[in-house]
Write a protein that holds these residues in place. Structure first.
Motif, PDB file in Angstrom:
ATOM      1  N   ALA A 292       0.833  -1.207   0.000  1.00 56.92           N
ATOM      2  CA  ALA A 292       0.000   0.000   0.000  1.00 56.92           C
ATOM      3  C   ALA A 292       0.868   1.257   0.000  1.00 56.92           C
ATOM      4  N   GLY A 293       1.927   1.241   0.808  1.00 54.34           N
ATOM      5  CA  GLY A 293       2.800   2.414   0.900  1.00 54.34           C
ATOM      6  C   GLY A 293       3.534   2.714  -0.387  1.00 54.34           C
ATOM      7  N   SER A 294       4.067   1.693  -1.049  1.00 56.81           N
ATOM      8  CA  SER A 294       4.803   1.950  -2.291  1.00 56.81           C
ATOM      9  C   SER A 294       3.862   2.446  -3.389  1.00 56.81           C
ATOM     10  N   ALA A 295       2.599   1.971  -3.385  1.00 57.30           N
ATOM     11  CA  ALA A 295       1.625   2.464  -4.368  1.00 57.30           C
ATOM     12  C   ALA A 295       1.216   3.910  -4.078  1.00 57.30           C
ATOM     13  N   ALA A 296       1.064   4.249  -2.791  1.00 62.69           N
ATOM     14  CA  ALA A 296       0.612   5.596  -2.406  1.00 62.69           C
ATOM     15  C   ALA A 296       1.724   6.631  -2.436  1.00 62.69           C
TER      16      ALA A 296
ATOM     17  N   ASN B 177      -0.275  12.677  -2.186  1.00 62.49           N
ATOM     18  CA  ASN B 177      -1.094  11.476  -2.034  1.00 62.49           C
ATOM     19  C   ASN B 177      -2.564  11.878  -2.171  1.00 62.49           C
ATOM     20  N   THR B 178      -2.960  12.190  -3.390  1.00 64.52           N
ATOM     21  CA  THR B 178      -4.294  12.743  -3.624  1.00 64.52           C
ATOM     22  C   THR B 178      -5.406  11.744  -3.308  1.00 64.52           C
ATOM     23  N   ARG B 179      -5.156  10.473  -3.507  1.00 60.04           N
ATOM     24  CA  ARG B 179      -6.194   9.481  -3.198  1.00 60.04           C
ATOM     25  C   ARG B 179      -6.497   9.469  -1.699  1.00 60.04           C
ATOM     26  N   ALA B 180      -5.445   9.465  -0.873  1.00 59.17           N
ATOM     27  CA  ALA B 180      -5.648   9.485   0.578  1.00 59.17           C
ATOM     28  C   ALA B 180      -6.300  10.799   1.006  1.00 59.17           C
ATOM     29  N   ARG B 181      -5.881  11.901   0.398  1.00 59.40           N
ATOM     30  CA  ARG B 181      -6.478  13.191   0.760  1.00 59.40           C
ATOM     31  C   ARG B 181      -7.977  13.191   0.485  1.00 59.40           C
ATOM     32  N   GLY B 182      -8.395  12.625  -0.641  1.00 63.00           N
ATOM     33  CA  GLY B 182      -9.822  12.539  -0.953  1.00 63.00           C
ATOM     34  C   GLY B 182     -10.562  11.646   0.030  1.00 63.00           C
TER      35      GLY B 182
ATOM     36  N   LEU C  23     -14.257  11.652   4.913  1.00 58.40           N
ATOM     37  CA  LEU C  23     -14.509  11.287   6.308  1.00 58.40           C
ATOM     38  C   LEU C  23     -14.573  12.509   7.226  1.00 58.40           C
ATOM     39  N   GLY C  24     -14.506  13.709   6.654  1.00 60.96           N
ATOM     40  CA  GLY C  24     -14.673  14.915   7.451  1.00 60.96           C
ATOM     41  C   GLY C  24     -13.394  15.556   7.967  1.00 60.96           C
ATOM     42  N   PHE C  25     -12.239  15.107   7.501  1.00 55.87           N
ATOM     43  CA  PHE C  25     -10.976  15.725   7.915  1.00 55.87           C
ATOM     44  C   PHE C  25     -10.766  17.011   7.113  1.00 55.87           C
ATOM     45  N   VAL C  26     -10.226  18.018   7.791  1.00 46.78           N
ATOM     46  CA  VAL C  26      -9.920  19.286   7.129  1.00 46.78           C
ATOM     47  C   VAL C  26      -8.468  19.658   7.408  1.00 46.78           C
ATOM     48  N   GLU C  27      -7.904  20.392   6.472  1.00 53.71           N
ATOM     49  CA  GLU C  27      -6.505  20.803   6.595  1.00 53.71           C
ATOM     50  C   GLU C  27      -6.347  21.849   7.688  1.00 53.71           C
ATOM     51  N   GLU C  28      -5.370  21.618   8.555  1.00 51.46           N
ATOM     52  CA  GLU C  28      -5.037  22.567   9.615  1.00 51.46           C
ATOM     53  C   GLU C  28      -3.760  23.329   9.320  1.00 51.46           C
TER      54      GLU C  28
ATOM     55  N   LEU D 182       0.562  17.622   4.839  1.00 54.36           N
ATOM     56  CA  LEU D 182      -0.604  18.345   5.318  1.00 54.36           C
ATOM     57  C   LEU D 182      -1.039  17.740   6.649  1.00 54.36           C
ATOM     58  N   ARG D 183      -1.302  18.585   7.631  1.00 60.97           N
ATOM     59  CA  ARG D 183      -1.882  18.114   8.890  1.00 60.97           C
ATOM     60  C   ARG D 183      -3.380  18.277   8.752  1.00 60.97           C
TER      61      ARG D 183
END
Length: 166
Positions: free
Chosen positions: A29-33, A116-121, A126-131, A144-145
């Motif tokens: 998963a990590g090498s793909a992401a 990592n745009t897939r993880a960001r989406g 799930l309701g996470f926002v950039e801090e 990005l936090r």
């Protein structure tokens, strides 16, 4: 005893016997992401995964039909890593692990590579926002936090209070 069961998927605490399966999921998963991280999923990074992260974090696995398909590492209320085997992505396993973490810790935070745009989406859904943002000096990549309030705070429309950091 399983912490959470849905169909044939079980969420449970990581056990030492899961090490090889968990490292395999992390590696694939990590090498793909993170194709932009040299050596991701192998070598020194795999050694650190085995000797540091799997030892120091509060780890949970998702097991489907007796096989580990995802790994979640928590450092208190911070998601240190979420890795879902490529063949299990899109099945809801990652979402279930995040909701399990929220049930345990309430508000959550994490860092994700900007590339990592897939993880960001996924996290945005799930309701996470950039801090905030920072540069990971080891790889010269923007991190990005992201944060999400506790589920009960989100339901009330509250701000979720302060998000802890390590």
């Amino acid at each position: 005893m399983p912490e959470n069961v849905s169909g044939s998927t079980v969420i449970r605490r990581y056990a030492a016997a899961d090490e090889n399966a968990a490292v395999d999921v992390w590696s694939r998963a990590g090498s793909a992401a993170h194709p932009f991280i040299p050596g991701e999923g192998e070598g020194e990074r795999a050694r650190e995964m085995r000797e540091v992260y799997l030892v120091q974090a509060e780890n949970w696995v998702a097991e489907t039909d007796g096989r580990v398909v995802a790994l979640l590492g928590l450092l208190d209320a911070e998601i240190g890593g979420l890795f879902v085997a490529p063949e299990a992505q899109g099945t809801g396993v990652g979402r279930r692990l995040v909701e399990h973490a929220a049930a345990l810790h309430g508000s959550l935070s994490l860092e994700v590579y900007e590339k990592n745009t897939r993880a960001r989406g996924f996290y945005a859904r799930l309701g996470f926002v950039e801090e905030s943002r920072r540069v990971d000096e080891e790889y010269d990549e923007v991190m990005l936090r992201l944060a999400r309030p506790a589920p009960e705070d989100r339901a009330r429309g509250g701000d979720g209070g302060a998000v802890g950091s390590r």
